[in-house]
Design a protein around this motif. Structure first.
Motif: not given
Length: 108
Positions: A69-71, A81-84, A89-91, A94-97
């Motif tokens: 997540a930091e990287l 990140d127009t495609a989101g 991926l960040q979400r 977070r969910d995995g953490l």
């Protein structure tokens, strides 16, 4: 042999730590397609970290989710990140953490 009887591959946390550094480090700005390719490659590493949780090692997975997540946050600063896909991926990280922490808190 039945697929349910096949042995699962054991995830090596040390090797996975190296994979996190490689997949989530972005040396240059990411254009639209570069961000998509980054997310696809890094997403495979996220799946491996999640497998580590399922393998019963959430305490080893949590710091990998955090580092990824930091990287990713650094990469997002210089990405289109127009495609989101990077936000998605960040979400996922977070969910995995959250899942790793929940498994880590549950009694054995």
């Amino acid at each position: 042999m039945s697929p349910s009887l096949r042995r699962r591959a054991v995830i090596d946390p040390a090797a996975l730590a190296g994979a996190v550094e490689t997949a989530f480090s972005a040396e240059a700005d990411l254009d639209y397609w570069g961000a998509i390719r980054y997310a696809e490659a890094a997403g495979q590493v996220v799946e491996s970290i999640a497998a580590l949780v399922r393998q019963g090692e959430p305490a080893k997975a949590a710091p990998l989710f955090e580092r990824a997540a930091e990287l990713l946050a650094v990469a997002q600063e210089k990405a289109d990140d127009t495609a989101g896909c990077l936000e998605d991926l960040q979400r996922r990280l977070r969910d995995g953490l959250d899942e790793a922490r929940a498994f880590g808190d549950s009694p054995a």
